[in-house]
Design a protein around this motif. Structure first.
Motif, PDB file in Angstrom:
ATOM      1  N   LYS A 219      75.168 -45.996  37.823  1.00  0.00           N
ATOM      2  CA  LYS A 219      74.394 -45.551  38.982  1.00  0.00           C
ATOM      3  C   LYS A 219      75.291 -45.405  40.210  1.00  0.00           C
ATOM      4  O   LYS A 219      75.128 -44.471  41.011  1.00  0.00           O
ATOM      5  N   ILE A 220      76.239 -46.317  40.378  1.00  0.00           N
ATOM      6  CA  ILE A 220      77.193 -46.212  41.490  1.00  0.00           C
ATOM      7  C   ILE A 220      77.972 -44.900  41.393  1.00  0.00           C
ATOM      8  O   ILE A 220      78.168 -44.200  42.392  1.00  0.00           O
ATOM      9  N   ALA A 221      78.392 -44.556  40.187  1.00  0.00           N
ATOM     10  CA  ALA A 221      79.153 -43.319  39.973  1.00  0.00           C
ATOM     11  C   ALA A 221      78.313 -42.081  40.261  1.00  0.00           C
ATOM     12  O   ALA A 221      78.840 -41.061  40.730  1.00  0.00           O
ATOM     13  N   GLN A 222      77.013 -42.150  39.979  1.00  0.00           N
ATOM     14  CA  GLN A 222      76.134 -41.010  40.247  1.00  0.00           C
ATOM     15  C   GLN A 222      76.156 -40.618  41.722  1.00  0.00           C
ATOM     16  O   GLN A 222      75.966 -39.447  42.068  1.00  0.00           O
ATOM     17  N   PHE A 223      76.385 -41.599  42.587  1.00  0.00           N
ATOM     18  CA  PHE A 223      76.401 -41.352  44.028  1.00  0.00           C
ATOM     19  C   PHE A 223      77.827 -41.325  44.586  1.00  0.00           C
ATOM     20  O   PHE A 223      78.009 -41.310  45.806  1.00  0.00           O
ATOM     21  N   ASN A 224      78.822 -41.332  43.697  1.00  0.00           N
ATOM     22  CA  ASN A 224      80.239 -41.272  44.096  1.00  0.00           C
ATOM     23  C   ASN A 224      80.600 -42.370  45.097  1.00  0.00           C
ATOM     24  O   ASN A 224      81.308 -42.137  46.074  1.00  0.00           O
ATOM     25  N   LEU A 225      80.116 -43.577  44.830  1.00  0.00           N
ATOM     26  CA  LEU A 225      80.345 -44.699  45.746  1.00  0.00           C
ATOM     27  C   LEU A 225      81.244 -45.773  45.132  1.00  0.00           C
ATOM     28  O   LEU A 225      81.242 -46.919  45.567  1.00  0.00           O
ATOM     29  N   GLN A 226      82.066 -45.382  44.150  1.00  0.00           N
ATOM     30  CA  GLN A 226      82.940 -46.361  43.480  1.00  0.00           C
ATOM     31  C   GLN A 226      83.936 -46.996  44.447  1.00  0.00           C
ATOM     32  O   GLN A 226      84.378 -48.122  44.217  1.00  0.00           O
ATOM     33  N   GLU A 227      84.294 -46.292  45.516  1.00  0.00           N
ATOM     34  CA  GLU A 227      85.264 -46.821  46.481  1.00  0.00           C
ATOM     35  C   GLU A 227      84.637 -47.820  47.451  1.00  0.00           C
ATOM     36  O   GLU A 227      85.353 -48.547  48.135  1.00  0.00           O
ATOM     37  N   ARG A 228      83.315 -47.848  47.501  1.00  0.00           N
ATOM     38  CA  ARG A 228      82.649 -48.711  48.487  1.00  0.00           C
ATOM     39  C   ARG A 228      81.762 -49.785  47.867  1.00  0.00           C
ATOM     40  O   ARG A 228      81.382 -50.743  48.549  1.00  0.00           O
ATOM     41  N   ILE A 229      81.403 -49.625  46.588  1.00  0.00           N
ATOM     42  CA  ILE A 229      80.573 -50.627  45.910  1.00  0.00           C
ATOM     43  C   ILE A 229      81.306 -51.101  44.669  1.00  0.00           C
ATOM     44  O   ILE A 229      81.705 -50.303  43.823  1.00  0.00           O
ATOM     45  N   THR A 230      81.458 -52.406  44.565  1.00  0.00           N
ATOM     46  CA  THR A 230      82.085 -53.018  43.395  1.00  0.00           C
ATOM     47  C   THR A 230      81.055 -53.873  42.671  1.00  0.00           C
ATOM     48  O   THR A 230      80.364 -54.675  43.306  1.00  0.00           O
ATOM     49  N   HIS A 231      80.951 -53.699  41.361  1.00  0.00           N
ATOM     50  CA  HIS A 231      80.113 -54.623  40.597  1.00  0.00           C
ATOM     51  C   HIS A 231      80.967 -55.816  40.192  1.00  0.00           C
ATOM     52  O   HIS A 231      82.030 -55.673  39.593  1.00  0.00           O
ATOM     53  N   LEU A 232      80.491 -57.000  40.530  1.00  0.00           N
ATOM     54  CA  LEU A 232      81.181 -58.241  40.183  1.00  0.00           C
ATOM     55  C   LEU A 232      80.264 -59.046  39.259  1.00  0.00           C
ATOM     56  O   LEU A 232      79.137 -59.365  39.620  1.00  0.00           O
ATOM     57  N   THR A 233      80.755 -59.342  38.091  1.00  0.00           N
ATOM     58  CA  THR A 233      79.955 -60.089  37.122  1.00  0.00           C
ATOM     59  C   THR A 233      79.971 -61.574  37.451  1.00  0.00           C
ATOM     60  O   THR A 233      81.031 -62.163  37.677  1.00  0.00           O
ATOM     61  N   GLY A 234      78.783 -62.157  37.480  1.00  0.00           N
ATOM     62  CA  GLY A 234      78.675 -63.587  37.753  1.00  0.00           C
ATOM     63  C   GLY A 234      77.231 -64.040  37.779  1.00  0.00           C
ATOM     64  O   GLY A 234      76.299 -63.229  37.805  1.00  0.00           O
ATOM     65  N   ASP A 235      77.051 -65.345  37.757  1.00  0.00           N
ATOM     66  CA  ASP A 235      75.745 -65.992  37.809  1.00  0.00           C
ATOM     67  C   ASP A 235      75.640 -66.701  39.155  1.00  0.00           C
ATOM     68  O   ASP A 235      76.385 -67.646  39.425  1.00  0.00           O
ATOM     69  N   PHE A 236      74.716 -66.250  40.015  1.00  0.00           N
ATOM     70  CA  PHE A 236      74.668 -66.805  41.379  1.00  0.00           C
ATOM     71  C   PHE A 236      74.263 -68.274  41.409  1.00  0.00           C
ATOM     72  O   PHE A 236      74.480 -68.947  42.412  1.00  0.00           O
ATOM     73  N   MET A 237      73.688 -68.783  40.318  1.00  0.00           N
ATOM     74  CA  MET A 237      73.360 -70.200  40.297  1.00  0.00           C
ATOM     75  C   MET A 237      74.544 -71.053  39.835  1.00  0.00           C
ATOM     76  O   MET A 237      74.709 -72.188  40.280  1.00  0.00           O
ATOM     77  N   LYS A 238      75.386 -70.518  38.964  1.00  0.00           N
ATOM     78  CA  LYS A 238      76.469 -71.311  38.372  1.00  0.00           C
ATOM     79  C   LYS A 238      77.840 -71.020  38.967  1.00  0.00           C
ATOM     80  O   LYS A 238      78.689 -71.911  39.039  1.00  0.00           O
ATOM     81  N   ASP A 239      78.073 -69.781  39.379  1.00  0.00           N
ATOM     82  CA  ASP A 239      79.406 -69.365  39.809  1.00  0.00           C
ATOM     83  C   ASP A 239      79.528 -69.362  41.323  1.00  0.00           C
ATOM     84  O   ASP A 239      78.524 -69.346  42.046  1.00  0.00           O
ATOM     85  N   GLU A 240      80.768 -69.339  41.791  1.00  0.00           N
ATOM     86  CA  GLU A 240      81.006 -69.209  43.233  1.00  0.00           C
ATOM     87  C   GLU A 240      80.567 -67.834  43.695  1.00  0.00           C
ATOM     88  O   GLU A 240      80.782 -66.829  43.017  1.00  0.00           O
ATOM     89  N   LEU A 241      79.942 -67.790  44.859  1.00  0.00           N
ATOM     90  CA  LEU A 241      79.472 -66.521  45.386  1.00  0.00           C
ATOM     91  C   LEU A 241      80.639 -65.728  45.964  1.00  0.00           C
ATOM     92  O   LEU A 241      81.596 -66.299  46.474  1.00  0.00           O
ATOM     93  N   PRO A 242      80.584 -64.407  45.894  1.00  0.00           N
ATOM     94  CA  PRO A 242      81.639 -63.588  46.492  1.00  0.00           C
ATOM     95  C   PRO A 242      81.604 -63.704  48.014  1.00  0.00           C
ATOM     96  O   PRO A 242      80.561 -63.979  48.606  1.00  0.00           O
ATOM     97  N   ASP A 243      82.738 -63.492  48.649  1.00  0.00           N
ATOM     98  CA  ASP A 243      82.804 -63.521  50.112  1.00  0.00           C
ATOM     99  C   ASP A 243      82.059 -62.323  50.689  1.00  0.00           C
ATOM    100  O   ASP A 243      82.252 -61.186  50.259  1.00  0.00           O
TER     101      ASP A 243
END
Length: 345
Positions: A219-243
């Motif tokens: 879906k990110i690619a459909q809008f050509n936003l790969q340079e501005r949106i990064t998908h980061l895999t993680g579990d918000f309950m178990k893993d450290e949250l991204p900055d």
């Protein structure tokens, strides 16, 4: 002489038999009736043939005319001379070929929720979820992740029901004041996409579990936003949250019990920088619990789906956010029954 207000059972019957009207609309969405009519006006026989309906012409007319009476179709003529077309709202929101399509949530209602809700009395008696998992909190997702088709259907449903709210949020909240945002449990990155389309200087992270990564990246690619949106895999309950300076969550908190809600808000507060912001987008129930019927029904839906999840009022959110340490909270109405509960560090 004081005039007495007439009492009649009309509203009782309307609500009690409401599943008749609901199933009539859901069936139309399931059969892609509104998508067919998005191409132009069609006669009864044309609709019957193109949708492959095997019942009598009379019953097809009954179905279509019920949709007319409910305000979902326009009609010229009657019976053999009838021609049907979409109304402005069904044409905009229920034609699959339009980007404004919200039928995903109705498809899920037809395929899943309709049967699950038939077990409400069991859920109230047992306190147990009634979905495919019939297990603990949020176990539904473990089932969805095993079936790509069901997962895609769920993602489409969530995007559909949230589209209007996300657009309202990006127009009302000043994301230009911030450089980074992370959408926790961001699914297919629809909120991040809306933020980036409206606000050209912000970078976004879509934070969610591994099984949704292909859907998000597509879906990110459909809008050509790969340079501005990064998908980061993680579990918000178990893993450290991204900055990030802003954390968002759309229809996430309501799926948890109160202790987990508080734990997650605490975790978000601790990770946010000074003057950071947390935004929860949900069907916030009015504090008197009398008006937001959809929010209250959604809370019952959380019982059916998760067992111990529930929707909440702004007073509830304020209590949890203040306990976590946030300095200021506010509520921002979005569309219909939905609002954004916002907490500032």
């Amino acid at each position: 002489m004081e005039q007495q207000t007439a009492i009649d059972p009309a509203r009782i019957m309307q609500v009690g038999m409401g599943f008749w009207a609901s199933k009539t609309l859901l069936t139309a969405v399931k059969l892609n009736l509104f998508t067919l009519l998005g191409k132009g006006q069609q006669s009864t026989k044309q609709i019957k043939n193109q949708l492959g309906l095997q019942t009598t012409d009379r019953h097809v007319s009954d179905w279509l005319d019920t949709l007319v009476s409910l305000g979902f179709l326009n009609r010229e003529g009657i019976f053999d001379s009838a021609n049907y077309s979409n109304t402005p709202d069904t044409d905009l929101f229920l034609d699959k070929n339009k980007p404004s399509y919200i039928g995903g949530i109705l498809q899920m209602a037809n395929n899943r929720s309709y049967n699950i809700w038939s077990n409400l009395e069991t859920a109230l008696k047992t306190g147990k979820p009634q979905n495919e998992a019939s297990a603990g909190n949020m176990e539904l997702f473990q089932v969805l992740y095993q079936d790509p088709q069901k997962l895609q259907e769920f993602m489409d449903a969530m995007s559909g029901i949230q589209s209007g709210n996300f657009r309202a949020l990006v127009n009302k909240f000043d994301f230009d004041r911030y450089k980074t945002m992370a959408d926790l449990g961001g699914a297919d990155a629809w909120l991040s996409i809306q933020v980036c389309l409206k606000h050209p200087n912000i970078q976004c992270i879509n934070f969610d579990l591994g099984p949704v990564e292909p859907l998000a990246n597509k879906k990110i690619a459909q809008f050509n936003l790969q340079e501005r949106i990064t998908h980061l895999t993680g579990d918000f309950m178990k893993d450290e949250l991204p900055d990030a300076e802003v954390y968002t969550m759309g229809n996430i908190l309501h799926g948890m019990d109160e202790s987990i809600k508080q734990q997650l808000i605490n975790k978000i507060y601790e990770k946010l920088p000074d003057k950071g912001v947390f935004i929860a987008i949900e069907n916030i129930i009015d504090n008197e619990r009398r008006q937001n019927t959809f929010g209250l029904l959604m809370s019952l839906n959380m019982l059916l789906e998760n067992g111990d999840g529930f929707d909440y009022s702004f007073v509830d959110f304020e209590k949890w956010a203040t306990k976590a340490g946030f300095k200021k909270v506010e509520i921002m109405p979005l569309t219909g029954p939905c609002s954004a509960a916002i907490a500032y560090k």
